[in-house]
Design a protein around this motif. Structure first.
Motif, mmCIF file in Angstrom:
data_model
loop_
_atom_site.group_PDB
_atom_site.id
_atom_site.type_symbol
_atom_site.label_atom_id
_atom_site.label_comp_id
_atom_site.label_asym_id
_atom_site.label_seq_id
_atom_site.Cartn_x
_atom_site.Cartn_y
_atom_site.Cartn_z
ATOM 1 N N LEU A 1 0.740 14.085 11.561
ATOM 2 C CA LEU A 1 1.736 13.577 10.625
ATOM 3 C C LEU A 1 2.822 12.876 11.426
ATOM 4 C CD1 LEU A 1 2.846 13.439 7.704
ATOM 5 C CD2 LEU A 1 4.053 15.575 8.212
ATOM 6 N N LEU A 2 3.017 11.580 11.199
ATOM 7 C CA LEU A 2 4.019 10.809 11.931
ATOM 8 C C LEU A 2 5.341 10.723 11.179
ATOM 9 C CD1 LEU A 2 1.944 7.758 13.207
ATOM 10 C CD2 LEU A 2 2.481 9.886 14.396
ATOM 11 N N ARG A 3 5.269 10.700 9.871
ATOM 12 C CA ARG A 3 6.486 10.561 9.062
ATOM 13 C C ARG A 3 6.292 11.271 7.743
ATOM 14 N NH1 ARG A 3 11.300 8.703 7.891
ATOM 15 N NH2 ARG A 3 11.709 7.459 6.044
ATOM 16 N N ASN A 4 7.261 12.089 7.417
ATOM 17 C CA ASN A 4 7.302 12.760 6.127
ATOM 18 C C ASN A 4 8.299 11.978 5.285
ATOM 19 O OD1 ASN A 4 7.178 14.509 4.026
ATOM 20 N ND2 ASN A 4 7.817 16.305 5.170
ATOM 21 N N GLY A 5 7.824 10.955 4.585
ATOM 22 C CA GLY A 5 8.700 10.032 3.891
ATOM 23 C C GLY A 5 8.821 10.314 2.414
ATOM 24 N N SER A 6 9.411 9.357 1.724
ATOM 25 C CA SER A 6 9.493 9.423 0.272
ATOM 26 C C SER A 6 9.234 8.030 -0.268
ATOM 27 C CB SER A 6 10.868 9.928 -0.169
ATOM 28 O OG SER A 6 11.876 9.050 0.266
ATOM 29 N N GLY A 7 8.704 7.961 -1.452
ATOM 30 C CA GLY A 7 8.325 6.671 -2.013
ATOM 31 C C GLY A 7 6.848 6.439 -1.794
ATOM 32 N N TYR A 8 6.437 5.228 -1.998
ATOM 33 C CA TYR A 8 5.042 4.812 -1.945
ATOM 34 C C TYR A 8 4.887 3.864 -0.767
ATOM 35 C CZ TYR A 8 0.853 2.445 -3.833
ATOM 36 O OH TYR A 8 -0.393 1.919 -4.023
ATOM 37 N N VAL A 9 4.025 4.184 0.186
ATOM 38 C CA VAL A 9 3.817 3.303 1.349
ATOM 39 C C VAL A 9 3.021 2.093 0.876
ATOM 40 C CG1 VAL A 9 2.831 3.063 3.646
ATOM 41 C CG2 VAL A 9 3.859 5.236 2.970
ATOM 42 N N SER A 10 3.676 0.927 0.883
ATOM 43 C CA SER A 10 3.006 -0.276 0.388
ATOM 44 C C SER A 10 2.334 -1.080 1.494
ATOM 45 C CB SER A 10 3.988 -1.158 -0.377
ATOM 46 O OG SER A 10 5.079 -1.507 0.440
ATOM 47 N N ALA A 11 2.846 -0.980 2.731
ATOM 48 C CA ALA A 11 2.250 -1.721 3.850
ATOM 49 C C ALA A 11 2.712 -1.119 5.173
ATOM 50 C CB ALA A 11 2.633 -3.191 3.787
ATOM 51 N N MET A 12 1.899 -1.334 6.200
ATOM 52 C CA MET A 12 2.240 -0.896 7.560
ATOM 53 C C MET A 12 1.758 -1.946 8.539
ATOM 54 S SD MET A 12 1.075 3.097 7.604
ATOM 55 C CE MET A 12 -0.624 2.697 7.234
ATOM 56 N N ASP A 13 2.426 -2.007 9.681
ATOM 57 C CA ASP A 13 1.955 -2.867 10.757
ATOM 58 C C ASP A 13 2.271 -2.209 12.084
ATOM 59 O OD1 ASP A 13 0.601 -4.986 11.814
ATOM 60 O OD2 ASP A 13 2.182 -6.449 11.487
ATOM 61 N N VAL A 14 1.400 -2.434 13.051
ATOM 62 C CA VAL A 14 1.521 -1.872 14.395
ATOM 63 C C VAL A 14 1.606 -3.034 15.375
ATOM 64 C CG1 VAL A 14 0.395 -0.441 16.132
ATOM 65 C CG2 VAL A 14 0.196 0.159 13.719
ATOM 66 N N GLU A 15 2.535 -2.938 16.312
ATOM 67 C CA GLU A 15 2.709 -4.001 17.295
ATOM 68 C C GLU A 15 1.498 -4.079 18.216
ATOM 69 O OE1 GLU A 15 5.526 -5.135 21.109
ATOM 70 O OE2 GLU A 15 6.147 -3.521 19.790
ATOM 71 N N PRO A 16 0.934 -5.260 18.409
ATOM 72 C CA PRO A 16 -0.129 -5.407 19.393
ATOM 73 C C PRO A 16 0.384 -5.005 20.778
ATOM 74 C CG PRO A 16 -0.071 -7.316 17.956
ATOM 75 C CD PRO A 16 1.161 -6.502 17.660
ATOM 76 N N GLY A 17 -0.334 -4.123 21.431
ATOM 77 C CA GLY A 17 0.054 -3.653 22.748
ATOM 78 C C GLY A 17 0.917 -2.404 22.756
ATOM 79 N N ASN A 18 1.330 -1.916 21.547
ATOM 80 C CA ASN A 18 2.224 -0.755 21.497
ATOM 81 C C ASN A 18 2.039 0.016 20.193
ATOM 82 O OD1 ASN A 18 4.271 1.116 21.636
ATOM 83 N ND2 ASN A 18 5.929 -0.362 21.792
ATOM 84 N N ASP A 19 1.206 1.042 20.210
ATOM 85 C CA ASP A 19 0.963 1.862 19.014
ATOM 86 C C ASP A 19 2.184 2.672 18.589
ATOM 87 O OD1 ASP A 19 -1.592 1.117 18.388
ATOM 88 O OD2 ASP A 19 -2.562 2.847 19.318
ATOM 89 N N ASN A 20 3.197 2.754 19.445
ATOM 90 C CA ASN A 20 4.402 3.503 19.095
ATOM 91 C C ASN A 20 5.400 2.682 18.278
ATOM 92 O OD1 ASN A 20 3.673 5.933 20.356
ATOM 93 N ND2 ASN A 20 4.212 5.076 22.333
ATOM 94 N N HIS A 21 5.202 1.384 18.206
ATOM 95 C CA HIS A 21 6.104 0.524 17.429
ATOM 96 C C HIS A 21 5.434 0.204 16.086
ATOM 97 C CE1 HIS A 21 8.687 -3.334 17.064
ATOM 98 N NE2 HIS A 21 9.192 -2.331 16.372
ATOM 99 N N ILE A 22 5.938 0.860 15.035
ATOM 100 C CA ILE A 22 5.325 0.757 13.712
ATOM 101 C C ILE A 22 6.394 0.353 12.698
ATOM 102 C CG2 ILE A 22 4.061 2.008 11.919
ATOM 103 C CD1 ILE A 22 3.300 4.037 14.133
ATOM 104 N N LEU A 23 6.040 -0.552 11.811
ATOM 105 C CA LEU A 23 6.874 -0.921 10.672
ATOM 106 C C LEU A 23 6.173 -0.444 9.401
ATOM 107 C CD1 LEU A 23 7.867 -4.584 11.570
ATOM 108 C CD2 LEU A 23 9.355 -2.594 11.544
#
Length: 76
Positions: A38-60
């Motif tokens: 589990l990376l994030r215990n959020g609220s709302g509906y996750v509509s989209a995600m993106d991961v930076e090429p070269g860095n799996d730790n940088h997520i939007l």
């Protein structure tokens, strides 16, 4: 599950956004023994995600719902 992003960096790694706002990373998703974190215990509906090429730790992550922060970013 409301959003899926396959890692552009790590083979067998997949990120899942859930309708309750949580974000889960699954390693070895294409193998016989996958593991989930589990990376994030959020609220709302996750509509989209993106991961930076070269860095799996940088997520939007973008959320769709009223009264919640719409964009979340992490570098770790």
């Amino acid at each position: 599950m409301s959003s899926v992003k396959v890692s552009p960096n790590t083979p067998g790694r997949v990120f899942f956004g859930l309708e309750n706002g949580d974000v889960v990373r699954v390693d070895n998703a294409n193998g016989s023994n996958p593991s989930a974190t589990l990376l994030r215990n959020g609220s709302g509906y996750v509509s989209a995600m993106d991961v930076e090429p070269g860095n799996d730790n940088h997520i939007l992550i973008s959320y769709s719902n009223y009264g919640v922060t719409s964009v979340w970013e992490t570098g770790n």
